[in-house]
Design a protein around this motif. Structure first.
Motif, PDB file in Angstrom:
ATOM      1  N   MET A 463       0.120  49.756  -3.418  1.00 53.57           N
ATOM      2  CA  MET A 463       1.173  50.539  -4.047  1.00 53.57           C
ATOM      3  C   MET A 463       1.234  51.948  -3.474  1.00 53.57           C
ATOM      4  O   MET A 463       2.316  52.510  -3.278  1.00 53.57           O
ATOM      5  CB  MET A 463       0.952  50.579  -5.561  1.00 53.57           C
ATOM      6  CG  MET A 463       1.002  49.219  -6.226  1.00 53.57           C
ATOM      7  SD  MET A 463       1.011  49.309  -8.013  1.00 53.57           S
ATOM      8  CE  MET A 463       2.623  50.014  -8.302  1.00 53.57           C
ATOM      9  N   GLU A 464       0.093  52.529  -3.196  1.00 51.98           N
ATOM     10  CA  GLU A 464       0.044  53.865  -2.589  1.00 51.98           C
ATOM     11  C   GLU A 464       0.769  53.869  -1.244  1.00 51.98           C
ATOM     12  O   GLU A 464       1.577  54.763  -0.951  1.00 51.98           O
ATOM     13  CB  GLU A 464      -1.421  54.265  -2.413  1.00 51.98           C
ATOM     14  CG  GLU A 464      -1.644  55.601  -1.737  1.00 51.98           C
ATOM     15  CD  GLU A 464      -3.124  55.863  -1.517  1.00 51.98           C
ATOM     16  OE1 GLU A 464      -3.584  56.973  -1.818  1.00 51.98           O
ATOM     17  OE2 GLU A 464      -3.827  54.948  -1.026  1.00 51.98           O
ATOM     18  N   ILE A 465       0.497  52.862  -0.430  1.00 48.05           N
ATOM     19  CA  ILE A 465       1.132  52.758   0.888  1.00 48.05           C
ATOM     20  C   ILE A 465       2.638  52.588   0.749  1.00 48.05           C
ATOM     21  O   ILE A 465       3.428  53.234   1.454  1.00 48.05           O
ATOM     22  CB  ILE A 465       0.528  51.573   1.674  1.00 48.05           C
ATOM     23  CG1 ILE A 465      -0.964  51.804   1.942  1.00 48.05           C
ATOM     24  CG2 ILE A 465       1.278  51.380   2.988  1.00 48.05           C
ATOM     25  CD1 ILE A 465      -1.689  50.572   2.442  1.00 48.05           C
ATOM     26  N   MET A 466       3.063  51.716  -0.169  1.00 49.46           N
ATOM     27  CA  MET A 466       4.488  51.419  -0.314  1.00 49.46           C
ATOM     28  C   MET A 466       5.264  52.630  -0.838  1.00 49.46           C
ATOM     29  O   MET A 466       6.401  52.880  -0.414  1.00 49.46           O
ATOM     30  CB  MET A 466       4.678  50.217  -1.238  1.00 49.46           C
ATOM     31  CG  MET A 466       4.061  48.924  -0.715  1.00 49.46           C
ATOM     32  SD  MET A 466       4.687  48.435   0.903  1.00 49.46           S
ATOM     33  CE  MET A 466       6.329  47.864   0.452  1.00 49.46           C
ATOM     34  N   VAL A 467       4.671  53.384  -1.761  1.00 52.42           N
ATOM     35  CA  VAL A 467       5.361  54.553  -2.315  1.00 52.42           C
ATOM     36  C   VAL A 467       5.581  55.600  -1.220  1.00 52.42           C
ATOM     37  O   VAL A 467       6.681  56.155  -1.087  1.00 52.42           O
ATOM     38  CB  VAL A 467       4.557  55.155  -3.492  1.00 52.42           C
ATOM     39  CG1 VAL A 467       5.139  56.501  -3.900  1.00 52.42           C
ATOM     40  CG2 VAL A 467       4.559  54.200  -4.676  1.00 52.42           C
ATOM     41  N   ILE A 468       4.547  55.869  -0.428  1.00 57.95           N
ATOM     42  CA  ILE A 468       4.680  56.857   0.640  1.00 57.95           C
ATOM     43  C   ILE A 468       5.663  56.374   1.712  1.00 57.95           C
ATOM     44  O   ILE A 468       6.492  57.139   2.213  1.00 57.95           O
ATOM     45  CB  ILE A 468       3.311  57.155   1.279  1.00 57.95           C
ATOM     46  CG1 ILE A 468       2.407  57.914   0.289  1.00 57.95           C
ATOM     47  CG2 ILE A 468       3.460  57.961   2.564  1.00 57.95           C
ATOM     48  CD1 ILE A 468       2.878  59.309  -0.034  1.00 57.95           C
ATOM     49  N   SER A 469       5.594  55.086   2.070  1.00 51.62           N
ATOM     50  CA  SER A 469       6.384  54.570   3.181  1.00 51.62           C
ATOM     51  C   SER A 469       7.854  54.379   2.832  1.00 51.62           C
ATOM     52  O   SER A 469       8.737  54.713   3.644  1.00 51.62           O
ATOM     53  CB  SER A 469       5.800  53.232   3.667  1.00 51.62           C
ATOM     54  OG  SER A 469       4.482  53.396   4.128  1.00 51.62           O
ATOM     55  N   TYR A 470       8.134  53.860   1.628  1.00 52.45           N
ATOM     56  CA  TYR A 470       9.504  53.428   1.341  1.00 52.45           C
ATOM     57  C   TYR A 470      10.176  54.186   0.198  1.00 52.45           C
ATOM     58  O   TYR A 470      11.398  54.176   0.103  1.00 52.45           O
ATOM     59  CB  TYR A 470       9.504  51.927   1.037  1.00 52.45           C
ATOM     60  CG  TYR A 470       9.125  51.104   2.237  1.00 52.45           C
ATOM     61  CD1 TYR A 470      10.022  50.913   3.274  1.00 52.45           C
ATOM     62  CD2 TYR A 470       7.855  50.545   2.353  1.00 52.45           C
ATOM     63  CE1 TYR A 470       9.678  50.163   4.399  1.00 52.45           C
ATOM     64  CE2 TYR A 470       7.495  49.803   3.464  1.00 52.45           C
ATOM     65  CZ  TYR A 470       8.413  49.609   4.482  1.00 52.45           C
ATOM     66  OH  TYR A 470       8.063  48.887   5.594  1.00 52.45           O
ATOM     67  N   VAL A 471       9.406  54.811  -0.673  1.00 53.80           N
ATOM     68  CA  VAL A 471      10.018  55.591  -1.750  1.00 53.80           C
ATOM     69  C   VAL A 471      10.174  57.044  -1.300  1.00 53.80           C
ATOM     70  O   VAL A 471      11.275  57.601  -1.304  1.00 53.80           O
ATOM     71  CB  VAL A 471       9.195  55.501  -3.048  1.00 53.80           C
ATOM     72  CG1 VAL A 471       9.828  56.356  -4.144  1.00 53.80           C
ATOM     73  CG2 VAL A 471       9.091  54.044  -3.514  1.00 53.80           C
ATOM     74  N   TYR A 472       9.075  57.656  -0.924  1.00 53.93           N
ATOM     75  CA  TYR A 472       9.142  59.028  -0.420  1.00 53.93           C
ATOM     76  C   TYR A 472       9.662  59.067   1.013  1.00 53.93           C
ATOM     77  O   TYR A 472      10.471  59.912   1.381  1.00 53.93           O
ATOM     78  CB  TYR A 472       7.762  59.680  -0.499  1.00 53.93           C
ATOM     79  CG  TYR A 472       7.721  61.105  -0.020  1.00 53.93           C
ATOM     80  CD1 TYR A 472       8.384  62.115  -0.720  1.00 53.93           C
ATOM     81  CD2 TYR A 472       7.040  61.453   1.143  1.00 53.93           C
ATOM     82  CE1 TYR A 472       8.357  63.432  -0.282  1.00 53.93           C
ATOM     83  CE2 TYR A 472       6.995  62.759   1.583  1.00 53.93           C
ATOM     84  CZ  TYR A 472       7.663  63.754   0.870  1.00 53.93           C
ATOM     85  OH  TYR A 472       7.635  65.050   1.324  1.00 53.93           O
ATOM     86  N   GLY A 473       9.203  58.130   1.829  1.00 53.06           N
ATOM     87  CA  GLY A 473       9.663  58.045   3.216  1.00 53.06           C
ATOM     88  C   GLY A 473       8.579  58.383   4.215  1.00 53.06           C
ATOM     89  O   GLY A 473       8.028  59.488   4.180  1.00 53.06           O
TER      90      GLY A 473
END
Length: 629
Positions: A463-473
């Motif tokens: 989840m940490e990876i996905m939030v940085i990669s696709y939510v925040y960018g």
């Protein structure tokens, strides 16, 4: 009181190495390597480390340094996912709760190392049973251990820790119900633990272990009482001394008879294993868990860096140190195992062990066969003590930092009382942790270790990876990293966050569920009610992710669900560097946040409070130049 920072880069590097190089590197990696193809296992291990875990370490280190906040408060880039930080804090809290009992076991053995003869040698002690035997003794060798007899029954004695079956001794009992037990194993089970029959029977307090347990917490408090100002000094010894002992043991080990047999067993490549999913899963499990990805302590340590520190380079340095330390530990452990096998005229495969079975049964027995065995035993356990204390320092610092950073928004002067808060936390943890010092404490520790530290960190890392990669960018975060280190990093880490690391984590989670088994301690299998308690522990560190998201969406203002969702994944005005001078350099508007962020009056001398700092971007999104409006 301003938020403190490391006095030097060395303190940060040593602290991260001390945390990452934990007991699992010594007691788990060598066995996992041997059991999964020997030298061939190093290929998937190094590949996954390079393309999966090192990028995650870069992410966590950069996030902590950029925000100067712990795991609870750093989620201002997407407030909807603050529950991930809460869950990370819970996982670390669980581990910090039971980890000191392992250190207490080590202290118990370290003290026993002064005895002559060593208490785990011989079968004439008060704790020994009629089933006791010494490996290599006439009595111990007279039984034929044959696996060809159709009536033979294989009996395994051992424990499971950190998701790994640690067989302490594989024996075949032919036409008899008697189980032969090593003298060193009886000392561990009866002399040290006084172990009961199961989790349902916790027994009484083990007073010797209790004293060691309380002494552990005293050491922890003394070393972290002043936060990183005190622990940063301690790690100069605790993070470096283990390597001194490892090299001493390595030199001594390779000079022993049979050492080469042990080394070859460790590194001899069995290439056929590379074609099996089991080896790649084992490599992914080992590398993710040993680095602490998804736990939060690395993020916390990085939050004390100065803003312009080269976190990208540091993450690569300590990641490589962790991997090299694991490999070195194998070259230290297996020569001694090879010597023990030759000295006792026992097949080396019957001597190999992992987990507590290695450090509390097999290795002490091997050390007892060396000249001046008390010295080698003391050095070995003192080395384990420093390794364990390093990990506990960082775990407690992560827990305390998380709470203090969060509450400083409401009580700006809370940092002035950090020593008192640390004392209260250590007393609280020690009081609850006394349950682990009972005669049935090993079962409780295994339950916590098996369920609270298994599945949850992998999911949180995903989840940490996905939030940085696709939510925040990922591109936006790379610009943030550039504002700290002065150049745009090589994009391999960015592409790993977006594509490689999530796939690796998902596959590990899937395989873990496919191969899920009940927790065990030796031959004892945890009953269904205990497994239910264990899965409750697991869910307790996952539910906050969903629960907080629902609560946040319910409390936030917005005319529709879509609008609330959009606001919840948008960075807050406070998102960004802590100091206003660094916010200017990174292209963020200046703020005044007493308590949570440090004030910087110098910025207000150069920039009037009614001016907003806005970065000018090019078509590809990179910051070209800065302008005040």
């Amino acid at each position: 009181m301003a938020r403190e920072t490391w006095n030097s880069k060395a303190e940060f590097i040593l602290s991260t190495v001390g945390y990452s190089v934990g007991l699992g590197n010594v007691w788990r990696f060598p066995y996992v390597c041997y059991a999964n193809g020997g030298g061939a296992f190093l290929i998937p291990y190094l590949v996954i480390m390079a393309i999966g875990v090192i990028p995650v370490m870069i992410l966590e280190t950069s996030l902590g340094q950029f925000t100067s906040l712990g795991t609870l408060s750093c989620w201002q880039m997407a407030p909807l996912f603050k529950g991930v930080g809460i869950a990370m804090l819970m996982v670390t809290t669980y581990c910090a709760l039971y980890y000191p009992i392992i250190i207490a076991y080590i202290i118990r053995y370290m003290i026993a190392s002064f005895s002559n003869p060593l208490p785990w040698v011989g079968c004439n002690h008060s704790w020994n049973t009629p089933n006791c035997y010494e490996l290599g003794s006439p009595d111990g060798n007279k039984t034929t251990y044959s696996t060809n007899d159709s009536t033979a029954e294989t009996v395994t004695r051992g424990t499971i820790v950190n998701e790994t079956v640690s067989g302490l001794d594989n024996k075949t009992v032919v036409n008899t119900t008697q189980v032969r037990v090593r003298a060193s194993e009886e000392y561990w089970e009866h002399g040290v633990l006084g172990i009961t029959n199961g989790l349902h029977d916790m027994g009484g307090m083990n007073w010797q272990l209790m004293l060691c347990f309380l002494f552990t917490w005293l050491l922890v408090f003394v070393c972290i009482a002043k936060g990183i100002k005190s622990s940063g000094k301690v790690v100069y010894f605790t993070a470096t001394f283990p390597y001194v002992v490892l090299f001493i043991l390595l030199i001594r080990g390779v000079t022993l008879p049979g050492a080469m047999d042990g080394i070859l067993l460790y590194i001899r490549p069995q290439w056929k294993y590379l074609l099996t999913s089991k080896v790649w899963k084992a490599a992914a499990n080992q590398v993710f868990y040993s680095y602490g990805a998804g736990w939060g302590p690395i993020l916390t340590l990085a939050s004390y860096n100065k803003f312009k520190n080269n976190c990208y380079r540091d993450a690569i340095i300590f990641s490589c140190c962790c991997g090299a330390s694991s490999i070195l530990a194998g070259f230290v452990i297996f020569p001694i195992i090879g010597f023990m096998a030759q000295d006792s005229q026992t097949p080396i495969e019957d001597v190999v062990a992992a987990g507590p079975g290695l450090v509390f049964v097999a290795y002490p027995e091997a050390l007892s066969r060396l000249p001046v065995s008390q010295l080698w035993s003391f050095l070995f356990f003192f080395m384990l003590l420093t390794v364990g204390l390093d990990s506990q320092f960082v775990q407690m610092e992560a827990v305390l930092t998380g709470f203090i950073d969060e509450f400083s928004m409401y009580r700006p002067r809370i940092r002035d009382h950090k020593t008192k808060i640390t004392l209260a936390a250590c007393l609280f943890f020690a009081s609850i942790g006394l349950l682990f010092a009972t005669q049935g404490g090993l079962y409780l520790m295994t339950l916590f270790d098996w369920y609270s530290a298994g599945f949850s960190p992998m999911l949180l890392s995903f989840m940490e990876i996905m939030v940085i990669s696709y939510v925040y960018g990922a591109n936006r975060f790379y610009r943030d990293i550039r504002s700290m280190i002065g150049y745009t990093p090589w994009p391999y880490a960015k592409y790993s966050w977006m594509f490689v690391a999530p796939v690796i984590v998902v596959l590990v989670i899937i395989f873990s569920f496919v191969d899920v088994t009940a927790a065990t301690v030796g031959n004892y299998v945890f009953p269904p009610w205990a497994q239910a308690v264990g899965w409750t522990l697991t869910m307790s560190s996952i539910v906050p992710v969903i629960g907080y998201a629902i609560l946040h969406l319910w409390r936030i203002e917005g005319s529709s669900f879509k609008q609330r969702l959009r606001i919840s994944v948008t960075p807050t005005p406070e998102w960004g560097p802590a100091l206003n001078e660094d916010r200017i350099a990174a292209g963020y508007q200046i703020i005044k946040q007493p308590g949570l962020h440090q004030d910087n009056e110098a910025c207000h001398d150069n920039v009037s409070s009614n001016k907003i700092y806005i970065p000018l971007t090019s078509t590809d999104g990179d910051v070209e130049k800065d302008q005040l409006k």
